[in-house]
Design a protein around this motif. Sequence first.
Motif, short mmCIF file in Angstrom:
data_model
loop_
_atom_site.label_atom_id
_atom_site.label_comp_id
_atom_site.label_asym_id
_atom_site.label_seq_id
_atom_site.Cartn_x
_atom_site.Cartn_y
_atom_site.Cartn_z
N ARG A 18 0.81 -1.22 0.00
CA ARG A 18 0.00 0.00 0.00
C ARG A 18 0.84 1.28 0.00
N THR A 66 -7.50 6.70 -4.54
CA THR A 66 -7.85 5.45 -3.87
C THR A 66 -8.27 5.70 -2.42
N TYR A 67 -8.81 6.89 -2.15
CA TYR A 67 -9.34 7.22 -0.83
C TYR A 67 -8.31 7.05 0.29
N VAL A 69 -6.07 4.85 0.74
CA VAL A 69 -5.64 3.47 1.03
C VAL A 69 -4.24 3.21 0.47
N LEU A 112 -7.68 -3.93 -5.28
CA LEU A 112 -8.60 -2.95 -4.71
C LEU A 112 -9.98 -3.12 -5.35
N THR A 115 -12.39 0.51 -2.78
CA THR A 115 -11.64 1.63 -2.20
C THR A 115 -10.92 2.46 -3.25
N ILE A 153 -5.25 -1.89 8.39
CA ILE A 153 -5.98 -2.59 7.33
C ILE A 153 -5.66 -4.07 7.35
#
Length: 280
Positions: A18, A66-67, A69, A112, A115, A153
């Motif tokens: 990530r 990707t908000y 993330v 993904l 998200t 996460i």
Amino acid sequence: MKPVFPVEKTIRERSSIRSYEPRSLTPEETELFHDFIKTLNNPFSVDVSFRILESSDALKGEKLGTYGVIKGARNFIGATVPDCDLALEALGYSMEHLVLYAVALGYGTCWLGGTFDKSAFSHVMDLKEGDLFPVISPLGYPTGKKRPMESIIKWTAKSDQRKDWKELFFQDDFSSPLAKSDAGDFAFALEMTRLAPSAVNKQPWRVVKSQDAYHFYEAKTLKEGKNSVDIQRVDVGIAACHFGLAAAEKKLPGEFKKLPVPEIKTSSEMKYLFSWVLHS
């Protein structure tokens, strides 16, 4: 066709990355992936289309997002597929093959589903009417340093854990777990299947060995929202890719086929999808 990378080593090395170095793929690297994409196929004869995207591919000045993330990624893999029988399974199969190729070369990836900014990504994917676009993955250079959000996460998704054999693989019906010794040469392919990634690590695949076939089922545990797709069918495709690549590496005889629904008693949340049929 034998895989171009070591299957077990690559599957065990794959993890959800990530955090990325903020630099784009070079034109030569991008071309390397385009060349591999041209070789991809899936056992369901569904046409899966891929694009290597740049985060700067903007819609009205808004970058692809990707908000929060994913941090630092400059490139993404986007995949679309026409809405047809086994479409999502085919997308999962082909895209996981591409993901594992990237991992084998040392790049970072991360599946993904819900998200990412689907609206912005959809515009740059040039979707055709009726196309499905359920997932993306960043593609880039891992930083090697995890953010606190990443640990959270990973913990909430229990992504380091996998179900036991007895929960996933069965003999003749769903009441009889399949022993590794009874799987014989296919124990390796099933173990690679067990290690496949899935949405919030639900592992929604179940496999029943019956006579000369391994029947793949979706164990539906997530509800899709309005106007969304059943992401767990993508997950079963990912698992099937692991099985198929492992079988190819070991030169195990057989192929994936969709058969008439097997006469195996199942619960309402269990849905037959396809089978691996052994060649005699």
